[in-house]
Write a protein that holds these residues in place. Structure first.
Motif, PDB file in Angstrom:
ATOM      1  N   ARG A  47       7.417  -0.800 -15.188  1.00 15.02           N
ATOM      2  CA  ARG A  47       7.921  -2.097 -14.744  1.00 15.02           C
ATOM      3  C   ARG A  47       7.532  -2.431 -13.311  1.00 15.02           C
ATOM      4  NH1 ARG A  47      14.175  -4.496 -14.686  1.00 15.02           N
ATOM      5  NH2 ARG A  47      13.749  -6.084 -13.060  1.00 15.02           N
ATOM      6  N   TYR A  48       7.736  -1.520 -12.365  1.00 16.44           N
ATOM      7  CA  TYR A  48       7.437  -1.777 -10.956  1.00 16.44           C
ATOM      8  C   TYR A  48       6.115  -1.122 -10.560  1.00 16.44           C
ATOM      9  CZ  TYR A  48      12.350  -3.138 -10.566  1.00 16.44           C
ATOM     10  OH  TYR A  48      13.563  -3.749 -10.732  1.00 16.44           O
ATOM     11  N   GLY A  49       5.401  -1.774  -9.654  1.00 18.69           N
ATOM     12  CA  GLY A  49       4.181  -1.187  -9.124  1.00 18.69           C
ATOM     13  C   GLY A  49       3.937  -1.698  -7.716  1.00 18.69           C
ATOM     14  N   ASP A  50       3.341  -0.876  -6.897  1.00 16.68           N
ATOM     15  CA  ASP A  50       2.992  -1.308  -5.541  1.00 16.68           C
ATOM     16  C   ASP A  50       1.775  -0.535  -5.067  1.00 16.68           C
ATOM     17  OD1 ASP A  50       3.957   1.046  -3.624  1.00 16.68           O
ATOM     18  OD2 ASP A  50       5.508   0.758  -5.146  1.00 16.68           O
ATOM     19  N   ALA A  51       1.087  -1.102  -4.098  1.00 17.22           N
ATOM     20  CA  ALA A  51      -0.107  -0.445  -3.566  1.00 17.22           C
ATOM     21  C   ALA A  51      -0.366  -0.927  -2.154  1.00 17.22           C
ATOM     22  CB  ALA A  51      -1.318  -0.738  -4.450  1.00 17.22           C
ATOM     23  N   LEU A  52      -0.777   0.001  -1.306  1.00 19.82           N
ATOM     24  CA  LEU A  52      -1.394  -0.326  -0.032  1.00 19.82           C
ATOM     25  C   LEU A  52      -2.895  -0.214  -0.249  1.00 19.82           C
ATOM     26  CD1 LEU A  52       0.833   1.538   2.576  1.00 19.82           C
ATOM     27  CD2 LEU A  52       0.495  -0.939   2.410  1.00 19.82           C
ATOM     28  N   SER A  53      -3.610  -1.299   0.023  1.00 18.95           N
ATOM     29  CA  SER A  53      -5.022  -1.361  -0.318  1.00 18.95           C
ATOM     30  C   SER A  53      -5.862  -1.547   0.947  1.00 18.95           C
ATOM     31  CB  SER A  53      -5.260  -2.517  -1.293  1.00 18.95           C
ATOM     32  OG  SER A  53      -6.612  -2.600  -1.655  1.00 18.95           O
ATOM     33  N   PRO A  54      -6.446  -0.468   1.467  1.00 21.90           N
ATOM     34  CA  PRO A  54      -7.304  -0.594   2.644  1.00 21.90           C
ATOM     35  C   PRO A  54      -8.738  -0.932   2.253  1.00 21.90           C
ATOM     36  CG  PRO A  54      -7.031   1.722   2.106  1.00 21.90           C
ATOM     37  CD  PRO A  54      -6.247   0.946   1.086  1.00 21.90           C
ATOM     38  N   ASP A  61     -12.003  -1.140   4.817  1.00 19.28           N
ATOM     39  CA  ASP A  61     -12.518  -1.146   6.188  1.00 19.28           C
ATOM     40  C   ASP A  61     -11.403  -1.543   7.163  1.00 19.28           C
ATOM     41  OD1 ASP A  61     -14.811  -0.414   4.922  1.00 19.28           O
ATOM     42  OD2 ASP A  61     -15.917  -2.239   5.337  1.00 19.28           O
ATOM     43  N   GLU A  62     -11.546  -2.663   7.859  1.00 20.61           N
ATOM     44  CA  GLU A  62     -10.572  -3.036   8.892  1.00 20.61           C
ATOM     45  C   GLU A  62      -9.332  -3.730   8.321  1.00 20.61           C
ATOM     46  OE1 GLU A  62     -11.702  -6.947   7.830  1.00 20.61           O
ATOM     47  OE2 GLU A  62     -12.855  -5.084   7.839  1.00 20.61           O
ATOM     48  N   THR A  63      -9.314  -3.947   7.009  1.00 20.82           N
ATOM     49  CA  THR A  63      -8.261  -4.737   6.363  1.00 20.82           C
ATOM     50  C   THR A  63      -7.286  -3.840   5.612  1.00 20.82           C
ATOM     51  OG1 THR A  63      -9.714  -6.656   6.102  1.00 20.82           O
ATOM     52  CG2 THR A  63      -7.840  -6.518   4.608  1.00 20.82           C
ATOM     53  N   LEU A  64      -6.011  -4.219   5.661  1.00 19.21           N
ATOM     54  CA  LEU A  64      -4.983  -3.531   4.885  1.00 19.21           C
ATOM     55  C   LEU A  64      -4.079  -4.567   4.236  1.00 19.21           C
ATOM     56  CD1 LEU A  64      -3.730  -0.790   4.051  1.00 19.21           C
ATOM     57  CD2 LEU A  64      -2.200  -1.022   6.019  1.00 19.21           C
ATOM     58  N   THR A  65      -3.957  -4.498   2.919  1.00 18.38           N
ATOM     59  CA  THR A  65      -3.115  -5.425   2.159  1.00 18.38           C
ATOM     60  C   THR A  65      -2.077  -4.645   1.375  1.00 18.38           C
ATOM     61  OG1 THR A  65      -4.850  -7.102   1.960  1.00 18.38           O
ATOM     62  CG2 THR A  65      -3.094  -7.160   0.316  1.00 18.38           C
ATOM     63  N   ARG A  66      -0.874  -5.214   1.332  1.00 21.00           N
ATOM     64  CA  ARG A  66       0.226  -4.623   0.566  1.00 21.00           C
ATOM     65  C   ARG A  66       0.542  -5.535  -0.617  1.00 21.00           C
ATOM     66  NH1 ARG A  66       4.513  -3.114   4.425  1.00 21.00           N
ATOM     67  NH2 ARG A  66       4.553  -5.346   4.873  1.00 21.00           N
ATOM     68  N   VAL A  67       0.582  -4.938  -1.818  1.00 17.35           N
ATOM     69  CA  VAL A  67       0.938  -5.670  -3.031  1.00 17.35           C
ATOM     70  C   VAL A  67       2.094  -4.942  -3.705  1.00 17.35           C
ATOM     71  CG1 VAL A  67       0.180  -6.466  -5.297  1.00 17.35           C
ATOM     72  CG2 VAL A  67      -1.431  -6.485  -3.372  1.00 17.35           C
ATOM     73  N   ALA A  68       3.136  -5.673  -4.056  1.00 13.11           N
ATOM     74  CA  ALA A  68       4.272  -5.111  -4.793  1.00 13.11           C
ATOM     75  C   ALA A  68       4.632  -6.087  -5.906  1.00 13.11           C
ATOM     76  CB  ALA A  68       5.464  -4.882  -3.876  1.00 13.11           C
ATOM     77  N   LEU A  69       4.952  -5.546  -7.084  1.00 12.89           N
ATOM     78  CA  LEU A  69       5.267  -6.437  -8.195  1.00 12.89           C
ATOM     79  C   LEU A  69       6.308  -5.816  -9.115  1.00 12.89           C
ATOM     80  CD1 LEU A  69       3.710  -5.373 -11.036  1.00 12.89           C
ATOM     81  CD2 LEU A  69       1.715  -6.092  -9.726  1.00 12.89           C
ATOM     82  N   ASP A  70       6.949  -6.715  -9.842  1.00 14.68           N
ATOM     83  CA  ASP A  70       7.967  -6.356 -10.827  1.00 14.68           C
ATOM     84  C   ASP A  70       7.706  -7.181 -12.080  1.00 14.68           C
ATOM     85  OD1 ASP A  70      10.279  -5.857 -12.304  1.00 14.68           O
ATOM     86  OD2 ASP A  70      11.621  -6.931 -10.931  1.00 14.68           O
TER      87      ASP A  70
END
Length: 205
Positions: free
Chosen positions: A100-107, A109-118
């Motif tokens: 049901r739940y998932g999340d990721a820190l996605s680097p 190079d110089e970029t970092l994005t956080r995705v979280a979902l339900d």
């Protein structure tokens, strides 16, 4: 054990055909795939992002979109997001046994994005992303957020996307889709400890 085994081995697939005066779309997803993709939308950068979504989620994805690109890519991206979301929702069925739940820190190079979902059945998008270019290839950068909104609405997903830092617009976009892919991979997986249980105290999602 027998019930859990059944849910582990059943292939969760769906096909959606969507036809409007603006677009003609066929989408097939296999949530239990290996990340095989065959994508054609007429928008090169969008194709590249959908390929990343498939490869890093291990969800097989086929997309055939013919849209009114003589106007712009808006309807093509929006309606493709809706069709992919509808296919996800159909393939998930009643969502028995999923994490049901998932999340990721996605680097990237110089970029970092956080995705979280339900995968909640309550569609919502929180979008905290800024681009400094109007376009990447032939795709307007404002359409990345619109794709995520369309997908989340159609799939019934609560989705939070935040680019924490980053300067390269290509990297920002790619880190979003890779993060979304990894979060979806976790959330859609069958948890062997749950068997065939609906992952909610309500008994329904």
């Amino acid at each position: 054990m027998g019930v859990a085994k059944r849910y582990e081995t059943a292939m969760r697939t769906a096909t959606i055909a969507r036809k409007t005066s603006e677009t003609l779309i066929d989408v097939t997803v296999n949530l239990d795939g290996t990340g095989i993709y065959d994508v054609s939308t007429g928008v090169g950068f969008f194709d590249h992002m959908l390929e990343q979504l498939s490869r890093h989620s291990l969800i097989d994805l086929t997309v055939r979109t013919v849209g009114d690109l003589h106007i712009d890519a808006h309807h093509t991206v929006e309606d493709t997001g809706i069709a992919i979301g509808e296919a996800f929702a159909k393939a998930l069925g009643d969502k028995r046994g999923i994490r049901r739940y998932g999340d990721a820190l996605s680097p990237m190079d110089e970029t970092l994005t956080r995705v979280a979902l339900d995968i909640s059945g309550r569609p919502w998008l929180v979008w905290k992303v800024q681009f400094t270019q109007a376009q990447l290839g032939t795709m307007d950068t404002e359409m990345f957020g619109h794709f995520c909104h369309s997908f989340a609405q159609a799939a019934g997903i609560t989705l939070h996307v935040e680019t924490i830092y980053g300067t390269n617009n290509h990297h920002i976009a790619e880190s979003i889709f890779k993060g979304l892919a990894r979060a979806l991979r976790t959330a859609t997986e069958i948890d062997p400890r749950k068997g065939d249980a609906i992952p909610s105290t309500k008994g329904v999602l």
